[in-house]
Write a protein that holds these residues in place. Structure first.
Motif, PDB file in Angstrom:
ATOM      1  N   THR A 172      -7.249  -2.256   0.898  1.00  0.00           N
ATOM      2  CA  THR A 172      -6.332  -2.879   1.855  1.00  0.00           C
ATOM      3  C   THR A 172      -6.300  -4.396   1.670  1.00  0.00           C
ATOM      4  N   GLY A 180      -2.633  -1.772   6.630  1.00  0.00           N
ATOM      5  CA  GLY A 180      -3.961  -1.381   6.165  1.00  0.00           C
ATOM      6  C   GLY A 180      -4.540  -0.257   6.996  1.00  0.00           C
ATOM      7  N   THR A 203     -14.961  -3.214   0.708  1.00  0.00           N
ATOM      8  CA  THR A 203     -14.074  -4.059   1.484  1.00  0.00           C
ATOM      9  C   THR A 203     -14.736  -5.370   1.896  1.00  0.00           C
TER      10      THR A 203
END
Ligand SMILES: Nc1ncnc2c1ncn2[C@@H]1O[C@H](COP(=O)(O)OP(=O)(O)OP(=O)(O)O)[C@@H](O)[C@H]1O
Ligand SMILES: [Mg+2]
Length: 227
Positions: A172, A180, A203
């Protein structure tokens, strides 16, 4: 809860001129089936290296990775390629789309490799591209798409074969938080009420990490057990 993926004492040492870089240093980890695991850590800490080893894109310098008890590390490349196709979806940090193929053809690619008939793969690719909000971009090639759009093509491609495990390197990173969040639902398969998928994602986004069932922190190629 059953373990679907297991890394046992894996290390990765890259040659670097006269020297070497130890990207992963004796790391052991287990992943539960149907769960979301977020891998976090500073730049250069070994996150992408770890994901590549877990998915069998690269072999550890030592140690072993198993999926459902099958050693990924010991598999010859030809067996591994079809094994990955059958079980894994992968979203690369740099997307790795095929530049001469348009969005739809990129999403169809793993389906062609899996010998899915043309009509079915076209239908599936169009459906997935619509799901990621690219229904009107299916004939665009990667260089005609924005970074976030390319990322969404890569996501649709990873979902195409409906894999039981998805590996995602910053999936994302180029998306706004509303997009996202929708993508995350799609990746987990939870929004479809289908069988829960195992999702292992890297992430930097704490909002994304907060939605994981488990957070794994990496620092200097090791598990970071501190705060
Ligand atoms: N092919 C390679 N050859 C040599 N060194 C490499 C190679 N790939 C990665 N490295 C080194 O290994 C270390 C870990 O790299 P890795 O890409 O796994 O980090 P990362 O945690 O994914 O970082 P980022 O958050 O910036 O993506 C880094 O020091 C990097 O320079
Ligand atoms: Mg990385």
């Amino acid at each position: 809860m059953s373990t679907i993926l297991q890394a046992s004492d894996i290390s990765k040492v890259y040659p670097s001129g006269e020297d070497t870089v130890t990207a992963l240093n004796h790391l052991s980890l287990e992943f539960d089936a149907g769960r979301i695991t977020a891998i976090v850590g500073p730049s250069g800490s070994g996150k992408s290296t770890l994901l590549n080893l877990l998915a069998g894109f690269d072999v550890p310098s030592s140690g072993n990775v198993t999926h459902n008890g099958n050693s990924i590390t010991a598999m010859p490349e030809t067996t591994l390629a079809s094994y990955r196709l059958a079980h894994f979806g992968f979203i690369f940090q740099n997307y790795n789309l095929v530049s001469i193929l348009n969005a739809q053809e990129n999403v169809e690619l793993p389906l062609s490799l899996a010998s899915v008939p043309r009509l079915e793969r076209t239908k599936r690719a169009k459906e997935l591209l619509a799901r990621v909000g690219l229904g009107k971009r299916i004939t665009h090639r990667p260089n005609q798409l924005s970074g976030g759009e390319q990322q969404r093509v890569a996501i649709a491609r990873a979902l195409a074969t409906n894999p039981s495990v998805i590996f995602a390197d910053e999936p994302t990173g180029n998306l706004d938080s509303a997009t996202g969040s929708g993508i995350l639902e799609l990746l987990t398969g939870r929004s479809e009420g289908s069988e829960a998928r195992t999702l292992i994602l890297i992430t930097h986004d704490m909002e994304v990490a907060a939605r994981a069932d488990k957070i794994v922190k990496i620092r200097d190629g090791r598990l970071d057990s501190g705060a």
